[in-house]
Design an enzyme around this catalytic site. Sequence first.
Site, PDB file in Angstrom:
ATOM      1  N   HIS A  21      -2.376 -20.982   0.778  1.00 56.04           N
ATOM      2  CA  HIS A  21      -1.011 -20.396   1.023  1.00 56.04           C
ATOM      3  C   HIS A  21      -0.373 -19.862  -0.309  1.00 56.04           C
ATOM      4  O   HIS A  21       0.248 -18.995  -0.340  1.00 56.04           O
ATOM      5  CB  HIS A  21      -0.206 -21.085   1.975  1.00 56.04           C
ATOM      6  CG  HIS A  21      -0.522 -20.832   3.345  1.00 56.04           C
ATOM      7  ND1 HIS A  21      -1.857 -21.241   3.780  1.00 56.04           N
ATOM      8  CD2 HIS A  21      -0.004 -20.467   4.536  1.00 56.04           C
ATOM      9  CE1 HIS A  21      -1.646 -21.007   5.110  1.00 56.04           C
ATOM     10  NE2 HIS A  21      -0.757 -20.510   5.555  1.00 56.04           N
ATOM     11  N   LYS A  39       6.591  -2.098   1.785  1.00 55.65           N
ATOM     12  CA  LYS A  39       5.489  -1.389   2.529  1.00 55.65           C
ATOM     13  C   LYS A  39       4.152  -2.281   2.357  1.00 55.65           C
ATOM     14  O   LYS A  39       3.246  -2.261   1.649  1.00 55.65           O
ATOM     15  CB  LYS A  39       5.206  -0.024   1.935  1.00 55.65           C
ATOM     16  CG  LYS A  39       4.550   0.823   2.772  1.00 55.65           C
ATOM     17  CD  LYS A  39       4.590   2.287   2.492  1.00 55.65           C
ATOM     18  CE  LYS A  39       3.398   3.226   3.026  1.00 55.65           C
ATOM     19  NZ  LYS A  39       3.694   3.335   4.570  1.00 55.65           N
ATOM     20  N   LEU A  59      11.452   0.875   6.680  1.00 57.38           N
ATOM     21  CA  LEU A  59      10.993   1.484   5.301  1.00 57.38           C
ATOM     22  C   LEU A  59      11.679   2.705   4.826  1.00 57.38           C
ATOM     23  O   LEU A  59      12.126   3.532   5.643  1.00 57.38           O
ATOM     24  CB  LEU A  59       9.465   1.977   5.523  1.00 57.38           C
ATOM     25  CG  LEU A  59       8.678   2.245   4.208  1.00 57.38           C
ATOM     26  CD1 LEU A  59       8.237   1.288   3.425  1.00 57.38           C
ATOM     27  CD2 LEU A  59       7.374   2.935   4.878  1.00 57.38           C
ATOM     28  N   TYR A  91       0.875  -1.294  -0.019  1.00 53.43           N
ATOM     29  CA  TYR A  91       0.168  -0.185  -0.045  1.00 53.43           C
ATOM     30  C   TYR A  91       0.728   1.284   0.009  1.00 53.43           C
ATOM     31  O   TYR A  91       2.373   1.263   0.230  1.00 53.43           O
ATOM     32  CB  TYR A  91      -0.888  -0.047   1.238  1.00 53.43           C
ATOM     33  CG  TYR A  91      -0.284   0.239   2.605  1.00 53.43           C
ATOM     34  CD1 TYR A  91       0.744  -0.537   3.181  1.00 53.43           C
ATOM     35  CD2 TYR A  91      -0.319   1.471   3.195  1.00 53.43           C
ATOM     36  CE1 TYR A  91       1.049  -0.314   4.298  1.00 53.43           C
ATOM     37  CE2 TYR A  91       0.114   1.721   4.378  1.00 53.43           C
ATOM     38  CZ  TYR A  91       0.945   0.855   5.143  1.00 53.43           C
ATOM     39  OH  TYR A  91       1.691   1.088   6.145  1.00 53.43           O
ATOM     40  N   GLU A 132      13.256   1.944  13.620  1.00 55.63           N
ATOM     41  CA  GLU A 132      12.457   3.129  13.098  1.00 55.63           C
ATOM     42  C   GLU A 132      11.078   3.029  14.012  1.00 55.63           C
ATOM     43  O   GLU A 132      10.995   2.134  14.832  1.00 55.63           O
ATOM     44  CB  GLU A 132      11.795   2.709  11.716  1.00 55.63           C
ATOM     45  CG  GLU A 132      10.988   1.750  11.395  1.00 55.63           C
ATOM     46  CD  GLU A 132      10.618   1.364   9.906  1.00 55.63           C
ATOM     47  OE1 GLU A 132      10.535   2.454   9.225  1.00 55.63           O
ATOM     48  OE2 GLU A 132      10.424   0.300   9.595  1.00 55.63           O
ATOM     49  N   ARG A 153       7.694   3.772  -5.294  1.00 55.15           N
ATOM     50  CA  ARG A 153       7.707   2.699  -4.147  1.00 55.15           C
ATOM     51  C   ARG A 153       6.708   1.700  -4.303  1.00 55.15           C
ATOM     52  O   ARG A 153       6.952   0.589  -3.979  1.00 55.15           O
ATOM     53  CB  ARG A 153       7.679   3.459  -2.856  1.00 55.15           C
ATOM     54  CG  ARG A 153       7.959   2.806  -1.708  1.00 55.15           C
ATOM     55  CD  ARG A 153       8.141   3.254  -0.122  1.00 55.15           C
ATOM     56  NE  ARG A 153       7.059   3.948  -0.007  1.00 55.15           N
ATOM     57  CZ  ARG A 153       6.959   4.726   1.210  1.00 55.15           C
ATOM     58  NH1 ARG A 153       7.910   5.212   1.962  1.00 55.15           N
ATOM     59  NH2 ARG A 153       5.753   5.380   1.367  1.00 55.15           N
ATOM     60  N   ARG A 183      -9.034 -19.783  -0.955  1.00 53.94           N
ATOM     61  CA  ARG A 183      -8.086 -19.903   0.134  1.00 53.94           C
ATOM     62  C   ARG A 183      -6.791 -20.843   0.074  1.00 53.94           C
ATOM     63  O   ARG A 183      -7.143 -21.809   0.133  1.00 53.94           O
ATOM     64  CB  ARG A 183      -8.402 -19.953   1.529  1.00 53.94           C
ATOM     65  CG  ARG A 183      -7.480 -19.443   2.608  1.00 53.94           C
ATOM     66  CD  ARG A 183      -7.839 -19.479   3.919  1.00 53.94           C
ATOM     67  NE  ARG A 183      -6.986 -18.964   5.059  1.00 53.94           N
ATOM     68  CZ  ARG A 183      -6.023 -19.924   5.427  1.00 53.94           C
ATOM     69  NH1 ARG A 183      -5.899 -20.947   5.222  1.00 53.94           N
ATOM     70  NH2 ARG A 183      -5.037 -19.325   6.087  1.00 53.94           N
TER      71      ARG A 183
HETATM   72  O1  PSZ Z   1      -1.293   8.557   8.564  1.00 55.80           O
HETATM   73  C1  PSZ Z   1      -0.389   7.932   9.096  1.00 55.80           C
HETATM   74  O2  PSZ Z   1      -0.275   7.734  10.479  1.00 55.80           O
HETATM   75  C2  PSZ Z   1       0.967   7.566   8.385  1.00 55.80           C
HETATM   76  S1  PSZ Z   1       0.728   7.794   6.881  1.00 55.80           S
HETATM   77  C3  PSZ Z   1       2.354   7.120   6.577  1.00 55.80           C
HETATM   78  C4  PSZ Z   1       2.740   6.585   7.618  1.00 55.80           C
HETATM   79  C5  PSZ Z   1       1.935   6.798   8.851  1.00 55.80           C
HETATM   80  N1  PSZ Z   1       3.970   6.039   8.040  1.00 55.80           N
HETATM   81  C6  PSZ Z   1       4.821   5.417   6.809  1.00 55.80           C
HETATM   82  C7  PSZ Z   1       6.026   4.755   7.452  1.00 55.80           C
HETATM   83  C8  PSZ Z   1       6.080   3.522   8.038  1.00 55.80           C
HETATM   84  O3  PSZ Z   1       4.805   3.008   8.113  1.00 55.80           O
HETATM   85  C9  PSZ Z   1       7.070   3.034   8.635  1.00 55.80           C
HETATM   86  C10 PSZ Z   1       6.973   1.732   9.587  1.00 55.80           C
HETATM   87  N2  PSZ Z   1       8.283   3.628   8.823  1.00 55.80           N
HETATM   88  C11 PSZ Z   1       8.607   4.671   8.272  1.00 55.80           C
HETATM   89  C12 PSZ Z   1       7.258   5.483   7.714  1.00 55.80           C
HETATM   90  C13 PSZ Z   1       7.476   7.004   6.839  1.00 55.80           C
HETATM   91  O4  PSZ Z   1       7.348   6.766   5.529  1.00 55.80           O
HETATM   92  P1  PSZ Z   1       6.876   7.825   4.714  1.00 55.80           P
HETATM   93  O5  PSZ Z   1       7.596   9.048   4.941  1.00 55.80           O
HETATM   94  O6  PSZ Z   1       7.169   7.536   3.283  1.00 55.80           O
HETATM   95  O7  PSZ Z   1       5.283   8.424   5.153  1.00 55.80           O
END
Ligand code: PSZ
Length: 288
Positions: free
Chosen positions: A101, A146, A202, A32, A178, A51, A99
Site C-alpha cells: 500500500h 481525475k 471533476l 488519466y 455531477e 489538468r 505490491r
Molecule cells: O467517453 C466518455 O464517455 C467520456 S470522456 C470524458 C468523460 C466521459 N467524462 C469526464 C467527466 C467525468 O468523468 C466526471 C465524473 N465528471 C465530469 C466529466 C466531464 O469532464 P470533461 O468535460 O473534462 O470531459
Amino acid sequence: MEFALLNGEIIERSEAKVDVEDRGYQFGDGVYEVIRIYNGKMFTIDEHLKRFVKSADSIGISIPFTSLQLLEMLEELLIKNKLETGNIYMQVTRGISPRNHLFPTGNVEPTLVAYTIKGVRPLDSLKSGVKAILTEDLRWLRCDIKSLNLLGNLLAKQKASEEGCFEAIQHRGQDVTEGSSSNIFIVKDGSVITHESNNLILKGITKDVILELCTKNNIQVQERTFSLAELEEAEEVFLSSTTAEVMPIIEIDGKKIRAGVPGPINKKLQELFEKEIEKQCGLLVDKV
Ligand code: PSZ
C-alpha cells in the site's frame, strides 16, 4: 497498424503491455485524461495537459515528461494512427513495484500510456436528448482528481444503463453533484446553473468551455450547488463531457422535462460549442 505510446516510445499497440504489479492495475494508483479529436486535431489540449499534470501532482506522481514533450508525442501518435475523429486515452500510474500500500521508495518510474480510439460525434443523442436516473453519490471526497479509481462512477453508470438510461445524476443528500461521467447543468429563470468546481466534482473542461461561451454571449451563469428540488423544477437540464459535448437530458427517473424536447438555451449552447470546435479544429461536416 495501430500504435500506442508507452513511456515515451511509440510502439505497436499490441506490444503495449504493463506488468501485473503496475500500481495502476493493482490499486488504481494513477490518473488519466480523455482528449477529443476533431479533424485530426486535439480540442482544448492545453486544458487537458494542465489538468493531467495537476491530477498527477495532487497524488504525488511526477510525470517524467514536460507538457510540450507530451504534446509532441500525442501529435505523433495521432499522425501515425491517422485518427480523424475520436479520442486519445492517456494515463499515468505510480509505476511497477512489489505490491504494498505504501508508495514505493527509490526511483520507480511512473508508467505512462496513451492510445487512440475512433469515435464519431453522438449526433442523434445531441439532437433528441438522453434519459437519466438519480442516484446517491457514493464516491470519495476528492472527485476533483481525475483518478483511475472509478468504481463509484461505474456502479452509477451501470445502474443507469440497466434502467435504459444514458447517465446517472449523482446527489449527496439533497445536493446534485455531477453525472457518473459528466457535469450537470440546469436552466432556472433563464440562468445556467452548475455545481461549483470544488472537491465534490471533476472540473470538466467542457463545463468550463460552456461557462465561457455563456459569459461571452450574455447568458447568465451561476456556479453553485443546486438541489434535487431545483433539478425537478428546471426549465432545461443538460450534461457535458469531452465526448458527449452539450447533451440535452429530456427525462429523469421516468419524468419528462419540457415534454421531452431539448430547450432553447441548450440548443444555443450546442451551436456555440460547434463554433468553438470549428475555431480550434476546422470545419465540421455534420452538425447538430
Ligand atoms: O467517453 C466518455 O464517455 C467520456 S470522456 C470524458 C468523460 C466521459 N467524462 C469526464 C467527466 C467525468 O468523468 C466526471 C465524473 N465528471 C465530469 C466529466 C466531464 O469532464 P470533461 O468535460 O473534462 O470531459
